[in-house]
Motif scaffolding. Structure first.
Motif, PDB file in Angstrom:
ATOM      1  N   GLN A 144       0.904  -1.155   0.628  1.00 12.88           N
ATOM      2  CA  GLN A 144      -0.198   0.098  -0.328  1.00 12.88           C
ATOM      3  C   GLN A 144       1.097   1.259   0.199  1.00 12.88           C
ATOM      4  OE1 GLN A 144      -3.413   0.225  -0.004  1.00 12.88           O
ATOM      5  NE2 GLN A 144      -3.541  -1.610  -0.436  1.00 12.88           N
ATOM      6  N   ASP A 145       1.881   1.371   0.230  1.00 12.06           N
ATOM      7  CA  ASP A 145       3.410   2.479   0.468  1.00 12.06           C
ATOM      8  C   ASP A 145       3.769   2.447  -0.573  1.00 12.06           C
ATOM      9  OD1 ASP A 145       1.715   2.787   3.488  1.00 12.06           O
ATOM     10  OD2 ASP A 145       3.273   2.223   3.961  1.00 12.06           O
ATOM     11  N   ALA A 146       3.606   2.470  -2.071  1.00 13.36           N
ATOM     12  CA  ALA A 146       4.236   2.455  -3.314  1.00 13.36           C
ATOM     13  C   ALA A 146       3.737   3.524  -4.317  1.00 13.36           C
ATOM     14  CB  ALA A 146       3.895   1.365  -3.736  1.00 13.36           C
ATOM     15  N   VAL A 147       4.141   4.537  -4.570  1.00 12.31           N
ATOM     16  CA  VAL A 147       4.523   5.906  -5.078  1.00 12.31           C
ATOM     17  C   VAL A 147       5.324   5.819  -6.066  1.00 12.31           C
ATOM     18  CG1 VAL A 147       3.567   8.273  -5.151  1.00 12.31           C
ATOM     19  CG2 VAL A 147       3.515   6.878  -3.054  1.00 12.31           C
ATOM     20  N   GLU A 148       4.621   6.372  -7.634  1.00 11.53           N
ATOM     21  CA  GLU A 148       5.523   7.197  -8.467  1.00 11.53           C
ATOM     22  C   GLU A 148       5.443   8.171  -8.642  1.00 11.53           C
ATOM     23  OE1 GLU A 148       3.792   5.225 -11.855  1.00 11.53           O
ATOM     24  OE2 GLU A 148       4.461   3.144 -11.162  1.00 11.53           O
ATOM     25  N   VAL A 149       6.272   8.740  -8.942  1.00 10.79           N
ATOM     26  CA  VAL A 149       6.376  10.893  -9.895  1.00 10.79           C
ATOM     27  C   VAL A 149       7.204  10.310 -11.305  1.00 10.79           C
ATOM     28  CG1 VAL A 149       8.333  12.406  -9.789  1.00 10.79           C
ATOM     29  CG2 VAL A 149       8.051  11.262  -7.234  1.00 10.79           C
ATOM     30  N   GLN A 150       5.635  10.403 -12.039  1.00 20.36           N
ATOM     31  CA  GLN A 150       5.597  10.138 -13.101  1.00 20.36           C
ATOM     32  C   GLN A 150       5.708  11.244 -13.772  1.00 20.36           C
ATOM     33  OE1 GLN A 150       2.402   9.084 -13.550  1.00 20.36           O
ATOM     34  NE2 GLN A 150       2.296   6.952 -13.485  1.00 20.36           N
TER      35      GLN A 150
ATOM     36  N   VAL B 201       8.799   4.403  -6.197  1.00 20.42           N
ATOM     37  CA  VAL B 201       9.366   4.833  -4.486  1.00 20.42           C
ATOM     38  C   VAL B 201       8.295   3.378  -3.804  1.00 20.42           C
ATOM     39  CG1 VAL B 201      10.036   5.894  -1.936  1.00 20.42           C
ATOM     40  CG2 VAL B 201      10.294   7.127  -4.810  1.00 20.42           C
ATOM     41  N   ALA B 202       8.391   2.975  -2.179  1.00 19.09           N
ATOM     42  CA  ALA B 202       7.900   1.902  -1.524  1.00 19.09           C
ATOM     43  C   ALA B 202       8.033   1.900  -0.453  1.00 19.09           C
ATOM     44  CB  ALA B 202       7.214   1.062  -2.404  1.00 19.09           C
ATOM     45  N   GLY B 203       7.743   1.289   0.404  1.00 18.23           N
ATOM     46  CA  GLY B 203       7.326   1.298   2.241  1.00 18.23           C
ATOM     47  C   GLY B 203       7.908   2.566   2.750  1.00 18.23           C
ATOM     48  N   TRP B 204       7.825   2.679   3.876  1.00 15.07           N
ATOM     49  CA  TRP B 204       7.591   4.114   5.103  1.00 15.07           C
ATOM     50  C   TRP B 204       8.443   3.316   5.941  1.00 15.07           C
ATOM     51  CZ3 TRP B 204       8.421   8.866   4.018  1.00 15.07           C
ATOM     52  CH2 TRP B 204       8.612   9.543   5.271  1.00 15.07           C
ATOM     53  N   PRO B 205       9.768   3.143   6.143  1.00 11.33           N
ATOM     54  CA  PRO B 205      10.246   4.155   6.103  1.00 11.33           C
ATOM     55  C   PRO B 205      10.407   3.649   4.387  1.00 11.33           C
ATOM     56  CG  PRO B 205      11.725   2.754   7.466  1.00 11.33           C
ATOM     57  CD  PRO B 205      10.178   3.052   7.519  1.00 11.33           C
ATOM     58  N   VAL B 206      11.498   4.306   3.468  1.00  7.10           N
ATOM     59  CA  VAL B 206      11.143   4.382   1.868  1.00  7.10           C
ATOM     60  C   VAL B 206      12.424   2.908   1.899  1.00  7.10           C
ATOM     61  CG1 VAL B 206      12.369   4.410  -0.573  1.00  7.10           C
ATOM     62  CG2 VAL B 206      11.106   6.111   0.952  1.00  7.10           C
ATOM     63  N   THR B 207      11.948   1.791   1.443  1.00  5.39           N
ATOM     64  CA  THR B 207      12.997   0.399   1.178  1.00  5.39           C
ATOM     65  C   THR B 207      13.188  -0.196   0.226  1.00  5.39           C
ATOM     66  OG1 THR B 207      10.983  -0.633   1.193  1.00  5.39           O
ATOM     67  CG2 THR B 207      12.112  -0.639   3.070  1.00  5.39           C
ATOM     68  N   THR B 208      12.538   0.648  -1.066  1.00  3.38           N
ATOM     69  CA  THR B 208      12.538   0.364  -2.303  1.00  3.38           C
ATOM     70  C   THR B 208      12.301   1.684  -3.670  1.00  3.38           C
ATOM     71  OG1 THR B 208      11.590  -1.686  -2.092  1.00  3.38           O
ATOM     72  CG2 THR B 208      11.443  -1.745  -4.346  1.00  3.38           C
ATOM     73  N   ALA B 209      13.036   1.484  -4.314  1.00  2.00           N
ATOM     74  CA  ALA B 209      13.364   2.529  -5.465  1.00  2.00           C
ATOM     75  C   ALA B 209      14.329   2.326  -6.512  1.00  2.00           C
ATOM     76  CB  ALA B 209      13.763   3.422  -4.045  1.00  2.00           C
ATOM     77  N   TRP B 210      13.703   2.585  -7.678  1.00  2.00           N
ATOM     78  CA  TRP B 210      13.874   2.867  -8.757  1.00  2.00           C
ATOM     79  C   TRP B 210      13.231   4.260  -9.163  1.00  2.00           C
ATOM     80  CZ3 TRP B 210      10.580   1.861 -12.182  1.00  2.00           C
ATOM     81  CH2 TRP B 210       8.642   0.999 -12.287  1.00  2.00           C
ATOM     82  N   ILE B 211      14.707   4.136 -11.248  1.00  2.00           N
ATOM     83  CA  ILE B 211      13.638   4.430 -11.539  1.00  2.00           C
ATOM     84  C   ILE B 211      14.001   4.391 -12.945  1.00  2.00           C
ATOM     85  CG2 ILE B 211      16.682   6.270 -12.138  1.00  2.00           C
ATOM     86  CD1 ILE B 211      14.657   9.013 -12.642  1.00  2.00           C
ATOM     87  N   ALA B 212      12.866   4.898 -14.118  1.00  2.00           N
ATOM     88  CA  ALA B 212      13.411   4.665 -15.019  1.00  2.00           C
ATOM     89  C   ALA B 212      12.919   5.513 -16.598  1.00  2.00           C
ATOM     90  CB  ALA B 212      12.033   3.513 -15.612  1.00  2.00           C
TER      91      ALA B 212
END
Length: 128
Positions: free
Chosen positions: A39-45, A53-64
């Motif tokens: 439930q804690d996953a967001v995209e900056v598009q 970006v996912a998790g709180w505190p943030v645990t997962t992130a990637w850029i495409a």
């Protein structure tokens, strides 16, 4: 756990604060991610890139990037050409708010492009 539907979630709030000028200028959108069961996953598009970006505190992130990068040597150049100064500043601000957790999560992703972004963020912080 707060819902991602509103700006009251700390992840969404931190993203909105860091990217406020870009959101206002309609250069990026901040949306809940459909790609994650968490439930804690967001995209900056943006038009040419997406930050997950996912998790709180943030645990997962990637850029495409929409543009394919053909060699590891071209990663930083591609990031710098696609992410303008305003975008990099917003990413640095977000990472700073998270005490470096964004750069850590990008590095942990194992994705070469995301690792290059983490190095870029850390280099800019070290230059300040």
């Amino acid at each position: 756990m707060p819902s991602l539907d509103g700006a009251d979630h700390p992840l969404v709030s931190a993203l909105h604060e860091a990217f406020a000028a870009l959101v206002e200028d309609e250069l990026v959108d901040i949306v809940p991610s459909d790609d994650d069961e968490d439930q804690d996953a967001v995209e900056v598009q943006a038009d040419d890139w997406t930050l997950f970006v996912a998790g709180w505190p943030v645990t997962t992130a990637w850029i495409a990037l929409d543009e394919e990068v053909t060699s590891p040597e071209a990663l930083r150049t591609a990031l710098e050409s696609i992410l303008g100064q305003r975008e990099l500043q917003a990413l640095e601000t977000f990472d700073s708010k998270l005490s470096g957790d964004l750069a850590d999560a990008l590095t942990s992703s194992g994705d070469e492009l995301s690792i290059a972004l983490a190095a870029l963020l850390r280099a800019d912080v070290a230059d300040d």
